[in-house]
Design a protein around this motif. Structure first.
Motif, short mmCIF file in Angstrom:
data_model
loop_
_atom_site.label_atom_id
_atom_site.label_comp_id
_atom_site.label_asym_id
_atom_site.label_seq_id
_atom_site.Cartn_x
_atom_site.Cartn_y
_atom_site.Cartn_z
N VAL A 41 -18.37 14.02 -4.13
CA VAL A 41 -17.83 13.34 -2.94
C VAL A 41 -16.62 12.50 -3.33
O VAL A 41 -16.68 11.70 -4.26
CB VAL A 41 -18.91 12.46 -2.29
CG1 VAL A 41 -18.32 11.71 -1.09
CG2 VAL A 41 -20.09 13.32 -1.85
N ALA A 42 -15.52 12.70 -2.61
CA ALA A 42 -14.30 11.93 -2.86
C ALA A 42 -14.51 10.46 -2.52
O ALA A 42 -15.19 10.13 -1.54
CB ALA A 42 -13.15 12.51 -2.03
N GLU A 43 -13.89 9.60 -3.32
CA GLU A 43 -13.99 8.16 -3.10
C GLU A 43 -12.60 7.55 -3.13
O GLU A 43 -12.17 7.01 -4.16
CB GLU A 43 -14.90 7.53 -4.15
CG GLU A 43 -16.34 8.03 -4.10
CD GLU A 43 -17.24 7.37 -5.13
OE1 GLU A 43 -16.72 6.58 -5.94
OE2 GLU A 43 -18.45 7.64 -5.11
N PRO A 44 -11.88 7.62 -2.03
CA PRO A 44 -10.52 7.09 -2.02
C PRO A 44 -10.49 5.58 -2.13
O PRO A 44 -11.38 4.88 -1.62
CB PRO A 44 -9.98 7.55 -0.66
CG PRO A 44 -11.20 7.72 0.19
CD PRO A 44 -12.27 8.20 -0.74
N ASP A 45 -9.46 5.08 -2.80
CA ASP A 45 -9.25 3.64 -2.94
C ASP A 45 -8.31 3.20 -1.83
O ASP A 45 -7.10 3.40 -1.92
CB ASP A 45 -8.67 3.32 -4.31
CG ASP A 45 -8.52 1.82 -4.54
OD1 ASP A 45 -9.13 1.04 -3.78
OD2 ASP A 45 -7.78 1.44 -5.47
N LEU A 46 -8.87 2.63 -0.76
CA LEU A 46 -8.08 2.27 0.41
C LEU A 46 -8.13 0.77 0.64
O LEU A 46 -9.14 0.12 0.34
CB LEU A 46 -8.62 2.97 1.65
CG LEU A 46 -8.60 4.51 1.66
CD1 LEU A 46 -9.27 5.02 2.93
CD2 LEU A 46 -7.18 5.03 1.55
N PRO A 47 -7.05 0.22 1.17
CA PRO A 47 -7.09 -1.20 1.55
C PRO A 47 -8.05 -1.39 2.72
O PRO A 47 -8.33 -0.43 3.47
CB PRO A 47 -5.64 -1.50 1.96
CG PRO A 47 -5.09 -0.17 2.37
CD PRO A 47 -5.74 0.84 1.48
N PRO A 48 -8.57 -2.57 2.92
CA PRO A 48 -9.48 -2.81 4.06
C PRO A 48 -8.73 -2.64 5.37
O PRO A 48 -7.50 -2.77 5.42
CB PRO A 48 -9.92 -4.26 3.86
CG PRO A 48 -8.86 -4.88 3.02
CD PRO A 48 -8.34 -3.80 2.12
N PRO A 49 -9.45 -2.32 6.43
CA PRO A 49 -8.78 -2.20 7.74
C PRO A 49 -8.07 -3.49 8.11
O PRO A 49 -8.52 -4.59 7.80
CB PRO A 49 -9.95 -1.93 8.70
CG PRO A 49 -11.05 -1.42 7.83
CD PRO A 49 -10.89 -2.10 6.51
N GLY A 50 -6.93 -3.33 8.77
CA GLY A 50 -6.18 -4.50 9.23
C GLY A 50 -6.80 -5.06 10.50
O GLY A 50 -7.91 -4.68 10.89
N PRO A 51 -6.11 -5.95 11.16
CA PRO A 51 -6.62 -6.55 12.39
C PRO A 51 -6.83 -5.50 13.47
O PRO A 51 -6.13 -4.48 13.53
CB PRO A 51 -5.54 -7.55 12.79
CG PRO A 51 -4.31 -7.08 12.09
CD PRO A 51 -4.76 -6.47 10.81
N GLY A 52 -7.81 -5.74 14.32
CA GLY A 52 -8.12 -4.78 15.38
C GLY A 52 -7.13 -4.77 16.51
O GLY A 52 -7.09 -3.82 17.29
N ALA A 53 -6.32 -5.83 16.62
CA ALA A 53 -5.34 -5.91 17.70
C ALA A 53 -3.95 -6.01 17.09
O ALA A 53 -3.69 -6.85 16.23
CB ALA A 53 -5.61 -7.12 18.59
#
Length: 507
Positions: A41-53
């Motif tokens: 299973v791939a495990e990408p290194d991604l930044p956390p989600p930004g603000p929802g708005a």
């Protein structure tokens, strides 16, 4: 003596039973390997989600009608929805802004014919290619789990789940086919009605007819889907004719190719010697078929690039494999298996479209004539459907050779453009048309719609190839910039490479 005979007999029975169990376990494991269950299973290194708005500003937004870009716009996103589309200088004060740099914003793309099977890495490849919704045409239980996880925020496209296709076989063959090919085996009307109800209750979005469903089963599926309020989609079974389709509850045909097959049956079966006569017959029938499609409200899915590739896969498979993005293909699917006659293999030794061993030069020439006519017939029908206004959804049959998830949709766009579909029509076939058919709240950029969006560097209304130049994907409001998309692809490549048994350097 009798006691020893009995003991020996019992021992042989136990050995036979153990042998059968071992064989079952081996084959089942090999099948799961083929479908991708053991791919790392791939495990990408991604930044956390930004603000929802936030507001995506200075973008050219594809109008809801899909025929023009509106310049200088801002798209306000909040809690996964498009809240408004306004001029860029009208963004509410205090809202975070993201500079769209004058790029082109389209709705997230839909591939209306895919096979997810069991490697979840495919989910990331779809998103990296701007595909935010797929219609999975043989959904197995693990895919339903992925769908639920995606609805809870996992990265992946929305999944329109079509139940394992219905087919009719005898008891022994049916047990084997159902097991190895993941089909729903039915032999009576009651079995059909029970299966349709069960799939509806389990949350599937549609059920699929296979080529191998008998006529009584097809008619029962039509009745059962009407009763359950669930869509009937898929193939045109060998046992039916067009009159049976027009009388049915089937609302979509999964390939333009299906009409080539059914007209071939009407024609009486063509071979290389009858190719020209068959094509003339298709031309004569195409207008009536198109009119009846409109009359009955039946949609069709394209898969042009796949059928166009059949002859090339027979005559020059290495070139086809060289051109495919094999690094991102499910290794189990690509490597296939030889333990069943209907494996999924792509590579030369297992490719399901390859010529059989020992085919003579004369037979190869005749095969080329046959498959060229097959592709030509598909294009005659596609042209008639397009001119008549039949609803067409872009689909690729992804994971069938040599259609790599995500990438294959952009290849399908090129094939559709070559078949004289306009860029606006192509975009609609992968956005608004499938959205309307599947009842999703996506497919257009307007207030209240899901914030599934793709930001492109170029204008796809001028050249559909611009859909391949992606700057950003917005998935349920979450922004994935080019670096994040590249991270998705790299993680899949690494995981797939770690799971291979066959090196790709030769392709």
């Amino acid at each position: 003596m009798l006691k020893w005979i009995v003991r020996i007999g019992l021992g042989l029975c136990v050995l036979a039973l153990l042998g059968m169990v071992s064989t079952y376990v081996f084959i089942d494991r090999e099948l799961n390997r083929m479908y991708g269950a053991f791919v790392e299973v791939a495990e990408p290194d991604l930044p956390p989600p930004g603000p929802g708005a936030y507001a995506l500003v200075d973008v050219n937004v594809l109008a809801p009608e899909g025929d023009v870009f509106v310049p200088g716009q801002a798209v306000v996103v909040d809690a996964g929805l498009v809240r408004s589309v306004v001029p860029a200088d009208s963004v509410p004060a205090g809202l975070e802004t993201v500079d769209g740099q004058g790029r082109y914003l389209i709705p997230g793309l839909t591939d209306s014919h895919v096979h997810l099977w069991q490697s979840e890495n495919d989910l990331l490849v779809y998103v990296a290619n701007g595909v935010t919704q797929v219609r999975d045409m043989n959904t197995v239980p693990v895919n339903l789990r992925w769908r639920a996880e995606i609805e809870e925020g996992r990265i992946g496209p929305d999944i329109f789940a079509v139940a394992p296709q219905f087919a009719t076989f005898g008891p022994m063959e049916g047990a084997f086919v159902g097991w190895t090919q993941r089909k729903t085996i039915v032999r009576t009307g009651d079995q059909v009605h029970d299966a349709v109800k069960e799939f509806s209750d389990e949350g599937y979005d549609a059920v699929k007819a296979s080529s191998f469903l008998d006529k009584a089963g097809y008619e029962a599926m039509s009745d059962a889907t009407r009763a359950q309020g669930i869509k009937l989609v898929g193939h045109l079974p060998i046992a039916i004719g067009l009159d049976d389709l027009w009388a049915s509850n089937q609302s979509e045909v999964a390939h333009v190719e299906e009409f080539v097959k059914i007209l071939d049956r009407e024609f009486g079966g063509y071979g290389p010697d009858e190719a020209d006569a068959f094509l003339e017959y298709v031309r004569e029938r195409s207008g009536d078929v198109s009119a009846r499609m409109i009359e009955q409200g039946i949609s069709v899915t394209s898969t042009l690039a796949l059928v166009d590739s059949f002859q090339r896969q027979k005559t020059d498979l290495h070139s086809e494999l060289d051109a495919a993005e094999l690094a991102y293909e499910n290794p189990g699917i690509a490597e296939g298996t030889v333990i069943t006659s209907r494996g999924m293999g792509w590579l030369p030794e297992v490719n399901i479209y390859r010529w059989p061993e020992g085919l003579t030069d004369d037979r190869k020439v005749r095969s080329r004539v046959y498959w060229q006519a097959y592709a030509d017939a598909q294009h005659i029908l596609f042209d008639a459907f397009l001119k008549a206004g039949v609803p067409i959804m872009a689909g690729t049959d992804a994971n069938v050779p040599v259609r790599v998830p995500g990438f294959s949709l952009h290849e399908e766009f090129v094939a559709l453009q070559a078949a004289e579909m306009s860029p606006a029509q192509i975009l609609a076939s992968a956005t608004s048309v499938p959205s309307d058919y599947m009842g999703s709240n996506a497919g257009r950029i307007e207030a209240g719609r899901e914030a599934d969006l793709v930001l492109l560097r170029g204008n796809p209304l001028e050249d559909i190839a611009a859909t391949q130049e992606i700057d950003m994907v917005v998935l349920d409001g979450r922004r994935l910039d080019r670096d994040a998309l590249d991270a998705l692809l790299e993680s899949v490549k690494v995981a797939n490479d770690a799971s291979r048994k066959v090196a790709l350097e030769q392709f």
